[in-house]
Design an enzyme around this catalytic site. Structure first.
Site, PDB file in Angstrom:
ATOM      1  N   CYS A  98       0.811  -1.221   0.000  1.00 43.91           N
ATOM      2  CA  CYS A  98       0.000   0.000   0.000  1.00 43.91           C
ATOM      3  C   CYS A  98       0.844   1.271   0.000  1.00 43.91           C
ATOM      4  CB  CYS A  98      -0.945  -0.002   1.197  1.00 43.91           C
ATOM      5  SG  CYS A  98      -2.115  -1.356   1.089  1.00 43.91           S
ATOM      6  N   ASN A 108     -10.006  -0.182   0.018  1.00 41.13           N
ATOM      7  CA  ASN A 108      -8.545  -0.155  -0.073  1.00 41.13           C
ATOM      8  C   ASN A 108      -8.120  -0.701  -1.444  1.00 41.13           C
ATOM      9  OD1 ASN A 108      -5.793  -0.451   0.145  1.00 41.13           O
ATOM     10  ND2 ASN A 108      -5.826  -1.552   2.089  1.00 41.13           N
ATOM     11  N   HIS A 115      -3.369   6.947   2.891  1.00 40.51           N
ATOM     12  CA  HIS A 115      -3.748   5.660   2.321  1.00 40.51           C
ATOM     13  C   HIS A 115      -5.073   5.225   2.951  1.00 40.51           C
ATOM     14  CE1 HIS A 115      -3.843   1.625   0.986  1.00 40.51           C
ATOM     15  NE2 HIS A 115      -3.639   1.127   2.185  1.00 40.51           N
TER      16      HIS A 115
END
Ligand code: ACO
Length: 339
Positions: free
Chosen positions: A120, A291, A261
């Site tokens: 990520c 996500n 994020h």
């Protein structure tokens, strides 16, 4: 004698693009697939729906479309691109890299490129890598793409993980900034491989190649110990956000936008709180996209730059991420032009 770091020129983000698959997978639909509830997912994560790419299309399908969107917005021809960096953990295949497939499909005839794997944090790592190429004077146009088809590595029988992820791609163009006081100002980045046991894919790599057994044991999916990862993510993402501000003599009130994020709304809130950045300055789209791993931060940028046109010249933007590895980092940008 003190060494003076000399910046010959700065890099800046001159354009943004994205690609979102059309198919939406809502929490209500997940309720029919696994033992979960819309209420649990919303309160524990902030997610309401996620996009899912049609099976068989692959990462480059999205990456190419985000790249084209970004280049068209900039008015830059693919032939003018020097380098393509694709941040991803879900390439079309092990090799060739997705960057090569993007190069071919957009017609970037003089470009070279590579994929970058940092979970990520992939977009943040790729962005700062691109900035070095431009700052050094070596290249003028670097295309950075964050693209992940998380649905291709998610076990839709694992309720603790499958509700969290979605598919999307975001792209930015990195060019020399016309003024040295603007652009990608600074970054703080880290990795710590002791995170491996808590977030990884068990098989399919060289240590444990694919076999009938690995498939039977469902070892080709994201394995995540959610609560363990949560604890580290909350601390580390906040720490680097605070660190980048301190290092540049800024406080949360100097920041116009925090682009975190999008793994969990609770992690985002904790990070903003520690950095002293009020939630109205925090870009949140986890409710719509979940996500999307390397794509979350460019999707946030797209929201404020292209859709809402809220970013003005001189605004400080902080981008912070945490992901598999562990990897984490924070980037400070002083925005160059009004949109
Ligand atoms: N629906 C209903 N109940 C669920 C679900 C679900 N989808 N998932 C888990 N539960 C249950 C669990 O079974 C557990 O039940 P139990 O207490 O009876 O055992 C309970 O809910 C609590 O489970 P926890 O895992 O402790 O829940 P938590 O509050 O920690 O939330 C989550 C889980 C959302 C995964 C959170 O831990 C998280 O966000 N972790 C961080 C994720 C992250 O940042 N990853 C890094 C980036 S990803 C990358 O790099 C690829």
């Amino acid at each position: 004698m003190e060494m003076q770091q000399k910046t010959l020129r700065r890099a800046h983000i001159s354009s943004v693009g994205r690609f979102l698959p059309e198919k939406r997978l809502t929490n209500k639909e997940l309720e029919k697939m696994i033992d979960t509830s819309d209420e649990w997912i919303v309160t524990r994560t902030g997610i309401r729906e996620r996009r899912i790419l049609e099976p068989g299309l692959g990462n480059s399908y999205m990456a190419v479309r985000a790249a084209r969107d970004c280049l068209e917005r900039a008015g830059v021809a693919p032939e003018a691109v020097d380098t393509i960096i694709v941040a991803t953990v879900t390439p079309d295949m092990f090799f060739p890299s997705t960057a090569c497939l993007v190069q071919r499909d957009i017609g970037a005839i003089k470009a070279w490129g590579f994929d970058l794997s940092a979970g990520c944090s992939g977009f943040v790592f790729a962005l700062t890598t691109a900035a070095q190429f431009v700052e050094s004077g070596r290249y003028d146009r670097v295309l950075v793409i964050g693209s992940d088809v998380m649905s291709s590595i998610i076990d839709y029988t694992d309720r603790a993980t499958c509700v969290l992820f979605g598919d999307a791609a975001g792209a930015v163009l990195i060019e020399p900034c016309p003024e040295n006081d603007f652009g990608i100002i600074d970054f703080v980045q880290r990795c710590d491989g002791s995170g491996e046991p808590h977030l990884h894919m068990k098989a399919g790599g060289s240590r444990k190649p694919a076999s009938m057994e690995t498939v039977k044991n469902r070892e080709h999916y994201v394995y995540q110990e959610g609560a363990q990862v949560f604890k580290v993510a909350v601390t580390q993402m906040a720490d680097v956000t605070v660190e980048i501000l301190r290092k540049n003599n800024l406080t949360g009130s100097d920041v116009s936008f925090l682009l975190p994020h999008q793994a969990n709304l609770r992690i985002i809130k904790a990070c903003a709180d520690r950095a002293g950045i009020p939630m109205e300055k925090v870009v949140v789209n986890i409710d719509r996209f979940a996500n999307t791993t390397a794509a979350t931060i460019p999707l946030c940028l797209y929201d404020i730059v292209v859709e809402d046109k809220r970013v003005k010249k001189g605004d400080y933007l902080v981008m912070s991420a945490f992901g598999a590895g562990y990897t984490w980092g924070s980037v400070l940008v002083r925005w160059w032009e009004d949109w």
